[in-house]
Every structure is written in C-alpha cells, then in structure tokens.
Design a protein around this motif. Structure first.
Motif, PDB file in Angstrom:
ATOM      1  N   UNK A  60     -72.426 119.640 -27.856  1.00 13.09           N
ATOM      2  CA  UNK A  60     -73.469 119.036 -27.018  1.00 13.09           C
ATOM      3  C   UNK A  60     -73.331 117.519 -26.903  1.00 13.09           C
ATOM      4  N   UNK A  61     -72.555 116.891 -27.793  1.00 14.09           N
ATOM      5  CA  UNK A  61     -72.396 115.436 -27.715  1.00 14.09           C
ATOM      6  C   UNK A  61     -71.669 115.000 -26.440  1.00 14.09           C
ATOM      7  N   UNK A 118     -63.872 122.330 -20.795  1.00 13.05           N
ATOM      8  CA  UNK A 118     -63.923 123.241 -21.943  1.00 13.05           C
ATOM      9  C   UNK A 118     -64.363 122.430 -23.161  1.00 13.05           C
ATOM     10  N   UNK A 119     -65.410 122.877 -23.822  1.00  7.29           N
ATOM     11  CA  UNK A 119     -65.818 122.262 -25.086  1.00  7.29           C
ATOM     12  C   UNK A 119     -66.071 123.388 -26.074  1.00  7.29           C
ATOM     13  N   UNK A 178     -63.163 117.673 -27.826  1.00  7.91           N
ATOM     14  CA  UNK A 178     -63.284 117.929 -29.267  1.00  7.91           C
ATOM     15  C   UNK A 178     -64.267 116.925 -29.862  1.00  7.91           C
ATOM     16  N   UNK A 179     -65.364 117.437 -30.394  1.00  2.75           N
ATOM     17  CA  UNK A 179     -66.450 116.571 -30.867  1.00  2.75           C
ATOM     18  C   UNK A 179     -66.162 115.963 -32.237  1.00  2.75           C
ATOM     19  N   UNK A 180     -67.041 115.049 -32.621  1.00  6.67           N
ATOM     20  CA  UNK A 180     -66.940 114.388 -33.914  1.00  6.67           C
ATOM     21  C   UNK A 180     -67.723 115.115 -34.999  1.00  6.67           C
ATOM     22  N   UNK A 181     -67.729 114.522 -36.184  1.00  8.08           N
ATOM     23  CA  UNK A 181     -68.410 115.059 -37.365  1.00  8.08           C
ATOM     24  C   UNK A 181     -69.639 114.207 -37.658  1.00  8.08           C
ATOM     25  N   UNK A 239     -60.791 113.696 -27.585  1.00 12.71           N
ATOM     26  CA  UNK A 239     -61.380 113.879 -28.904  1.00 12.71           C
ATOM     27  C   UNK A 239     -62.010 112.611 -29.442  1.00 12.71           C
ATOM     28  N   UNK A 240     -63.147 112.763 -30.109  1.00  5.98           N
ATOM     29  CA  UNK A 240     -63.843 111.633 -30.731  1.00  5.98           C
ATOM     30  C   UNK A 240     -63.855 111.789 -32.246  1.00  5.98           C
ATOM     31  N   UNK A 241     -63.496 110.723 -32.955  1.00  3.75           N
ATOM     32  CA  UNK A 241     -63.581 110.666 -34.407  1.00  3.75           C
ATOM     33  C   UNK A 241     -62.817 111.834 -35.035  1.00  3.75           C
TER      34      UNK A 241
END
Length: 263
Positions: A32-33, A48-49, A24-27, A90-92
């Motif tokens: 792609x991060x 899985x992203x 789970x990406x950040x904001x 997860x980040x941020x």
C-alpha cells in the motif's frame, strides 16, 4: 485485482498488455505504500505490487528468510505473470532485493528505480541494531518497535503535519505477524554487499532520495549514483526515508520523467 503466487499476495493494476512495472516495498510496510505511484501509472503501465513474505497479507511461515529467498519469490512472480522486461522499483529493503536481483538476473529487467536504499551490507553496528530489534519484539511485542522505527523513517515536517496519516501507517504495520517482521530483520542483517557490482548495471537506472532521509542520506545514494553507468539521481524535497508517501507528487514527477525516456 489480487492474486496469490507462491503463497504471496500480489496486486495487479492496469492493462497487462502495457509495459510492466513491479514495485517492492520497504520494511516494515506493505504494497500500500506505493498507492500514489500506482494511481498515476496504472493507465499507461501494468503495475504489479506485492507484500513481501512475512509482511502485509503475505504469510510469515517459519520466518527463516534470507535476501536470496526474497529474490527467489520475485523471480517466481516474474515467471508466473510472464512479465517481459519489467521496470523494477524498490525502496529501502525493496531496494536491497532489487540490487541482488540485478546481480542474479539483470537481463530480466528493462530499467531500475532505486528509492532510499543502499548497496552496502549492514556494518557490525547495523547487525547488532537488527539483533536488538528482534530481542525487543520478543520482549515487548511488535507495536512499540513499529512505532519507533516507522517514526524514524519520516521527516520531522511529515511527523508534525500529518500525524493522523503517520499513526495509521504505524497501526497498520503493528498488525503484521511478528514472526514475519523478525524474519525480515534476519534477511537484512545477513544480506550480501552489492556495491562491487554497481558498475555492472547496464540498464537505465534512476535513484531517488529524500533530502532529509536519516537512514540512507543523499550522500550515501550519491555514492551509488556515481558507480552506476549513466544513472540519474533526483533528490526529493521535504521528504525523509519514505519519499513515495511523504512527497508523492515529486516522486511521481521523477518516475514519469524517467519512464518517458525509455524505449
């Protein structure tokens, strides 16, 4: 491979018979991060992203997002892909979603990786900053906000030494739907505080934080670390808030070491 689940763009790498990891990406970023992590992990894990609603290639809709709706999206993806006890990373903002998901459905996960995030809800000052960001996007468009916000996520060393890479990230995020970006700001400023339930996390947990993270400094994440039973904490050298991008080798090392200890 890309799939569309509940309207969201979901990306699958690796053999689906391997142990799953969901990122789970950040904001205000997108899937792609996590590129450097997935490249290393996809041979042994099912990676899985996905683009969180309103960001990347996922639709913004009306932009009326809450942290609960983000966790709903996550749960639908888990069910649709029939993921059995994935590791959640997860980040941020992705960490906010992760922490709330662990409150709601911890039994669905085998382990958690929390990167550069915090359990506290926004303070009044934080809420006003998010509101000012929404006002700024309405007035100036997305690009000026994206440039300033994203630059602040990175350590000075990355800003000075990797200007081209940073500019590409800023340009990419500046193409997102402003309605979706503002919706994410609304979801973050209205999120609940998950601090009280940190002691109830019973699955293996790794916390990762950049030594120069100005948004969620190591001191903040160490407070979380001390509340989560049997958690591990790794401080990433030469990195700010975006550790997986700034120092991918060290982040990969920490994740691989953590995963190697899981059953």
């Amino acid at each position: 491979m890309r799939e569309f689940i509940n309207g969201l763009s979901v990306f699958l790498e690796g053999n689906n018979s391997n142990k799953p990891i969901i990122f789970l990406h950040g904001f205000p970023y997108d899937h792609t991060m996590w590129h450097a992590q997935i490249e290393i992990l996809k041979d042994k894990y099912f990676c899985v992203s996905y683009d969180i609603r309103g960001l990347g290639e996922s639709p913004a809709g009306d932009g009326q997002f809450t942290m609960e709706s983000f966790v709903d999206d996550l749960e639908i993806i888990l069910n649709e892909l029939k993921l059995i006890k994935p590791v959640i990373c997860g980040l941020s903002m992705g960490g906010y979603i992760t922490l709330r998901a662990l409150e709601r459905m911890q039994d669905k996960f085998s382990a958690a990786i929390l990167c550069d995030t915090r359990s506290e809800a926004d303070s009044n000052e934080g809420k006003l900053k998010r509101a000012a960001a929404i006002k700024r996007i309405n007035k100036e468009g997305l690009a000026p906000f994206a440039k300033d916000f994203i630059t602040n996520c990175f350590a000075d060393s990355f800003i000075h030494n990797k200007k081209d890479e940073l500019n590409k990230i800023i340009e990419h995020s500046s193409t997102f739907n402003p309605v979706g970006v503002k919706g994410c700001l609304l979801a973050m400023l209205s999120r609940t505080d998950t601090t009280q339930t940190l002691t109830e996390i019973k699955i293996p947990t790794l916390l990762v934080c950049g030594e120069n993270d100005a948004l969620t400094p190591p001191s903040v994440m160490k407070e979380m670390f001390h509340k989560i039973p049997d958690a591990e904490f790794v401080e990433i050298k030469n990195a700010g808030h975006m550790t997986p991008i700034e120092n991918p080798d060290e982040v990969n090392k920490a994740i691989l070491n953590f995963l190697s200890k899981l059953n």
